[in-house]
Design a protein around this motif. Structure first.
Motif, PDB file in Angstrom:
ATOM      1  N   ALA A  25      34.789  21.565  12.020  1.00 26.61           N
ATOM      2  CA  ALA A  25      35.273  21.530  11.780  1.00 26.61           C
ATOM      3  C   ALA A  25      34.908  21.682   9.551  1.00 26.61           C
ATOM      4  CB  ALA A  25      35.234  19.949  11.502  1.00 26.61           C
ATOM      5  N   VAL A  26      33.251  22.085  10.324  1.00 25.92           N
ATOM      6  CA  VAL A  26      33.036  22.380   9.553  1.00 25.92           C
ATOM      7  C   VAL A  26      33.195  23.748   8.663  1.00 25.92           C
ATOM      8  CG1 VAL A  26      30.949  22.867   7.878  1.00 25.92           C
ATOM      9  CG2 VAL A  26      30.516  20.973  10.849  1.00 25.92           C
ATOM     10  N   ARG A  27      33.254  24.387   9.640  1.00 26.61           N
ATOM     11  CA  ARG A  27      33.586  26.175   8.678  1.00 26.61           C
ATOM     12  C   ARG A  27      35.055  25.367   7.975  1.00 26.61           C
ATOM     13  NH1 ARG A  27      32.895  27.375  14.432  1.00 26.61           N
ATOM     14  NH2 ARG A  27      35.459  27.916  14.898  1.00 26.61           N
ATOM     15  N   ARG A  28      35.990  24.802   8.964  1.00 28.24           N
ATOM     16  CA  ARG A  28      37.254  25.250   8.132  1.00 28.24           C
ATOM     17  C   ARG A  28      36.720  23.870   6.757  1.00 28.24           C
ATOM     18  NH1 ARG A  28      41.075  22.198  12.634  1.00 28.24           N
ATOM     19  NH2 ARG A  28      41.658  24.553  13.408  1.00 28.24           N
ATOM     20  N   ALA A  29      35.528  23.606   6.344  1.00 30.19           N
ATOM     21  CA  ALA A  29      35.186  22.351   5.037  1.00 30.19           C
ATOM     22  C   ALA A  29      34.813  23.613   4.409  1.00 30.19           C
ATOM     23  CB  ALA A  29      34.507  21.897   5.491  1.00 30.19           C
ATOM     24  N   ALA A  30      33.889  24.547   4.425  1.00 33.36           N
ATOM     25  CA  ALA A  30      33.761  25.623   3.879  1.00 33.36           C
ATOM     26  C   ALA A  30      34.683  26.385   3.379  1.00 33.36           C
ATOM     27  CB  ALA A  30      32.614  26.051   4.228  1.00 33.36           C
ATOM     28  N   LEU A  31      35.190  27.146   4.585  1.00 30.78           N
ATOM     29  CA  LEU A  31      36.508  27.607   3.696  1.00 30.78           C
ATOM     30  C   LEU A  31      37.889  26.771   2.932  1.00 30.78           C
ATOM     31  CD1 LEU A  31      38.066  30.507   4.450  1.00 30.78           C
ATOM     32  CD2 LEU A  31      39.375  28.839   6.830  1.00 30.78           C
ATOM     33  N   ALA A  32      38.063  25.726   3.317  1.00 30.45           N
ATOM     34  CA  ALA A  32      38.462  25.081   2.004  1.00 30.45           C
ATOM     35  C   ALA A  32      38.312  25.545   0.636  1.00 30.45           C
ATOM     36  CB  ALA A  32      38.868  23.856   2.479  1.00 30.45           C
ATOM     37  N   ALA A  33      36.951  25.033   0.464  1.00 31.39           N
ATOM     38  CA  ALA A  33      36.431  25.471  -0.665  1.00 31.39           C
ATOM     39  C   ALA A  33      36.023  26.528  -1.133  1.00 31.39           C
ATOM     40  CB  ALA A  33      34.703  24.696  -0.946  1.00 31.39           C
ATOM     41  N   LEU A  34      36.246  27.321  -0.756  1.00 28.51           N
ATOM     42  CA  LEU A  34      36.560  28.845  -0.626  1.00 28.51           C
ATOM     43  C   LEU A  34      37.812  29.615  -1.095  1.00 28.51           C
ATOM     44  CD1 LEU A  34      35.657  31.727  -1.235  1.00 28.51           C
ATOM     45  CD2 LEU A  34      36.259  32.307   1.217  1.00 28.51           C
ATOM     46  N   VAL A  35      38.940  29.034  -0.395  1.00 31.19           N
ATOM     47  CA  VAL A  35      40.192  29.344  -1.127  1.00 31.19           C
ATOM     48  C   VAL A  35      40.178  28.559  -2.166  1.00 31.19           C
ATOM     49  CG1 VAL A  35      42.703  28.003   0.210  1.00 31.19           C
ATOM     50  CG2 VAL A  35      40.992  29.507   1.116  1.00 31.19           C
ATOM     51  N   MET A  36      40.211  26.968  -2.101  1.00 33.33           N
ATOM     52  CA  MET A  36      40.137  26.764  -3.203  1.00 33.33           C
ATOM     53  C   MET A  36      39.788  26.914  -5.170  1.00 33.33           C
ATOM     54  SD  MET A  36      42.336  24.465  -3.650  1.00 33.33           S
ATOM     55  CE  MET A  36      41.817  23.590  -5.341  1.00 33.33           C
ATOM     56  N   THR A  87      40.996  20.750 -11.243  1.00 34.69           N
ATOM     57  CA  THR A  87      39.582  20.846 -10.994  1.00 34.69           C
ATOM     58  C   THR A  87      38.986  19.824 -10.612  1.00 34.69           C
ATOM     59  OG1 THR A  87      39.062  22.375 -12.692  1.00 34.69           O
ATOM     60  CG2 THR A  87      37.492  20.863 -12.029  1.00 34.69           C
ATOM     61  N   TYR A  88      39.516  18.527 -10.385  1.00 32.84           N
ATOM     62  CA  TYR A  88      39.770  17.261  -9.192  1.00 32.84           C
ATOM     63  C   TYR A  88      39.362  17.842  -7.605  1.00 32.84           C
ATOM     64  CZ  TYR A  88      39.510  15.129 -13.440  1.00 32.84           C
ATOM     65  OH  TYR A  88      39.004  14.727 -14.653  1.00 32.84           O
ATOM     66  N   VAL A  89      40.628  18.772  -7.670  1.00 32.74           N
ATOM     67  CA  VAL A  89      40.332  18.789  -6.097  1.00 32.74           C
ATOM     68  C   VAL A  89      39.873  20.444  -5.271  1.00 32.74           C
ATOM     69  CG1 VAL A  89      42.513  19.914  -4.260  1.00 32.74           C
ATOM     70  CG2 VAL A  89      43.607  19.121  -6.210  1.00 32.74           C
ATOM     71  N   LEU A  90      39.493  20.872  -6.238  1.00 35.96           N
ATOM     72  CA  LEU A  90      37.959  21.422  -6.015  1.00 35.96           C
ATOM     73  C   LEU A  90      36.737  20.785  -5.638  1.00 35.96           C
ATOM     74  CD1 LEU A  90      37.154  24.135  -5.874  1.00 35.96           C
ATOM     75  CD2 LEU A  90      36.935  24.488  -8.992  1.00 35.96           C
ATOM     76  N   CYS A  91      36.726  20.064  -6.598  1.00 38.54           N
ATOM     77  CA  CYS A  91      35.311  19.253  -6.654  1.00 38.54           C
ATOM     78  C   CYS A  91      35.507  18.215  -4.865  1.00 38.54           C
ATOM     79  CB  CYS A  91      35.643  18.145  -7.899  1.00 38.54           C
ATOM     80  SG  CYS A  91      34.832  18.849  -8.860  1.00 38.54           S
ATOM     81  N   ALA A  92      36.989  17.928  -4.913  1.00 38.04           N
ATOM     82  CA  ALA A  92      37.058  17.364  -3.847  1.00 38.04           C
ATOM     83  C   ALA A  92      36.744  18.086  -1.788  1.00 38.04           C
ATOM     84  CB  ALA A  92      38.310  17.090  -3.354  1.00 38.04           C
ATOM     85  N   THR A  93      37.312  19.474  -2.751  1.00 37.97           N
ATOM     86  CA  THR A  93      37.033  20.214  -1.137  1.00 37.97           C
ATOM     87  C   THR A  93      35.287  20.374  -0.398  1.00 37.97           C
ATOM     88  OG1 THR A  93      37.823  22.472  -2.676  1.00 37.97           O
ATOM     89  CG2 THR A  93      39.677  21.417  -1.427  1.00 37.97           C
ATOM     90  N   VAL A  94      34.573  21.559  -2.354  1.00 35.68           N
ATOM     91  CA  VAL A  94      33.228  20.982  -2.113  1.00 35.68           C
ATOM     92  C   VAL A  94      32.941  20.190  -2.027  1.00 35.68           C
ATOM     93  CG1 VAL A  94      31.421  22.082  -3.452  1.00 35.68           C
ATOM     94  CG2 VAL A  94      33.388  23.044  -4.664  1.00 35.68           C
ATOM     95  N   GLY A  95      32.806  18.726  -2.865  1.00 33.37           N
ATOM     96  CA  GLY A  95      32.431  17.874  -1.798  1.00 33.37           C
ATOM     97  C   GLY A  95      32.646  17.345  -0.283  1.00 33.37           C
ATOM     98  N   TRP A  96      33.727  17.969   0.186  1.00 31.98           N
ATOM     99  CA  TRP A  96      33.807  17.574   1.801  1.00 31.98           C
ATOM    100  C   TRP A  96      33.133  18.888   2.213  1.00 31.98           C
ATOM    101  CZ3 TRP A  96      38.816  20.401   5.056  1.00 31.98           C
ATOM    102  CH2 TRP A  96      38.358  19.525   5.495  1.00 31.98           C
ATOM    103  N   ALA A  97      32.703  20.152   1.716  1.00 33.51           N
ATOM    104  CA  ALA A  97      32.129  20.745   2.323  1.00 33.51           C
ATOM    105  C   ALA A  97      30.737  21.079   2.802  1.00 33.51           C
ATOM    106  CB  ALA A  97      32.323  22.385   1.303  1.00 33.51           C
ATOM    107  N   ILE A  98      30.155  19.710   1.364  1.00 37.38           N
ATOM    108  CA  ILE A  98      28.432  19.375   1.282  1.00 37.38           C
ATOM    109  C   ILE A  98      28.523  18.292   2.545  1.00 37.38           C
ATOM    110  CG2 ILE A  98      27.048  17.793  -0.206  1.00 37.38           C
ATOM    111  CD1 ILE A  98      28.803  19.620  -2.249  1.00 37.38           C
ATOM    112  N   ILE A  99      29.763  17.744   2.755  1.00 37.82           N
ATOM    113  CA  ILE A  99      29.602  16.729   3.374  1.00 37.82           C
ATOM    114  C   ILE A  99      29.101  16.375   4.881  1.00 37.82           C
ATOM    115  CG2 ILE A  99      30.151  14.300   4.680  1.00 37.82           C
ATOM    116  CD1 ILE A  99      31.472  13.581   1.453  1.00 37.82           C
ATOM    117  N   ALA A 100      30.357  17.677   5.045  1.00 34.31           N
ATOM    118  CA  ALA A 100      30.577  18.202   6.653  1.00 34.31           C
ATOM    119  C   ALA A 100      29.222  19.267   7.186  1.00 34.31           C
ATOM    120  CB  ALA A 100      31.370  19.142   6.751  1.00 34.31           C
ATOM    121  N   ILE A 101      28.599  19.962   6.087  1.00 34.50           N
ATOM    122  CA  ILE A 101      27.332  20.136   5.923  1.00 34.50           C
ATOM    123  C   ILE A 101      26.187  19.719   6.771  1.00 34.50           C
ATOM    124  CG2 ILE A 101      25.998  21.983   5.197  1.00 34.50           C
ATOM    125  CD1 ILE A 101      27.437  23.994   4.466  1.00 34.50           C
TER     126      ILE A 101
END
Length: 338
Positions: A25-36, A87-101
């Motif tokens: 789940a953590v890796r997917r969150a980081a990958l989602a941020a990269l994709v976005m 940009t808000y979607v990008l912020c959300a994915t980055v926020g998800w990565a921060i929370i997951a990490i």
């Protein structure tokens, strides 16, 4: 004075105490941020290439006091405001990565946590800079730096994603110093290739605005000359990539770096085909945007080459492996031989 609830004092710690994500789940969150971070480049390119750069003529609002504008403003407004909303979607994915990490069982991994937060601050700064592109009426230098900030975001997002597969011990080189220096030269040439590419865009025939109310400023050079310089840098990068691959083969380097260089070469070939086709077909918008996507893939591939030159175990020599890290994925490729 009553104390604030725990969730208000430290919301990330509050979530971490109640949610333990799996390593997947953590890796997917980081990958989602990269994709976005790549998607936002593509949509930003579409804004300019469809001449929608001033579809919202003001910032931070779209028009006057209206944050979103109105449908009557037309298709250019729709394209521009859609990119702003992403940009808000990008912020959300980055926020998800921060929370997951922050919530992973291997905490504390403060270096990784700082990388995740760095993504947020780059996004925030680039959002403001994007507003500056509107306020300066698409000044080509401001627009070019807007893209370079996106490249910086991709850099941090890639580092975050890759670091999740590693430990926090001191890095151990897998190849010799001359090979690492050749890789650094390749990365420098690739960075210059991207910078020159932004100059091609700034001088080229896609200024980004269709209103016709004024002439959008362009970089005052012949765009075909700059495009030729860009192509020259591309061949330098290809040459360095081929040289690096032969060197890795000659020194019997681990298979990981060899695979990463081969991947970079294939991406460069695809990007080169797109580049020449768009040049000889007079820069159709769809191909230019595809070329921007290719530039993102090239830079990610270059970063992966550099990162493959070392490994980072979970512990220093002589230390025991933390139980939480036993189930974490490891990069087996770099340390294995052919």
């Amino acid at each position: 004075m009553p104390k604030l609830p725990e969730i208000a004092r430290n919301p990330l710690a509050f979530i971490a105490a109640r949610w333990t994500p799996s390593s997947v789940a953590v890796r997917r969150a980081a990958l989602a941020a990269l994709v976005m971070s790549v998607v936002i480049v593509i949509t930003g390119g579409a804004v300019r290439l469809t001449a929608s750069g001033l579809g919202c003529p003001t910032w931070p609002t779209c028009s006057g006091d209206s944050l979103l504008g109105t449908r009557e403003m037309g298709i250019h407004h729709t394209i521009e405001i859609s990119n702003r909303m992403l940009t808000y979607v990008l912020c959300a994915t980055v926020g998800w990565a921060i929370i997951a990490i922050r919530s992973q069982p291997e905490w504390p991994r403060r270096g990784l946590y700082r990388l995740a937060w760095a993504q947020f601050w780059v996004v925030a700064f680039n959002a403001v800079w994007g507003g500056l592109t509107v306020l300066t009426k698409l000044n080509p230098y401001v627009v070019s730096f807007h893209f370079l900030l996106s490249a910086a975001l991709i850099t941090v997002a890639t580092l975050t994603w890759q670091r999740l597969r590693e430990g926090d011990a001191s890095p151990r080189p897998l190849v010799g110093k001359p090979v690492r220096q050749l890789g650094q030269l390749l990365a420098t040439a690739s960075a210059l290739l991207i910078v020159v590419g932004t100059l091609v865009s700034g001088a080229g025939p896609h200024p980004g605005d269709s209103s016709g109310s004024f002439k959008v400023r362009r970089i005052d050079v012949d765009w075909k000359t700059i495009a030729q310089l860009h192509a020259d840098f591309a061949w330098v990068v290809v040459g360095l990539t081929v040289a690096l691959w032969f060197v890795l083969r000659a020194v019997d380097a681990p298979i990981g770096p060899q695979h990463r260089v081969r991947e970079l070469f294939l991406v460069l070939m695809g990007q080169g085909v797109i580049g020449y086709v768009q040049y000889f077909t007079h820069l159709p918008a769809a191909l230019v945007d595809l070329h921007m996507f290719g530039a993102c893939l090239v830079w990610i591939a270059v970063l992966r080459v550099l990162l493959s030159f070392r490994e980072r175990p979970f512990t220093e020599p002589g230390e025991s492996v933390p139980s939480a890290a036993l189930g974490a994925p490891r990069l087996a490729e770099p340390s294995g031989r052919k």
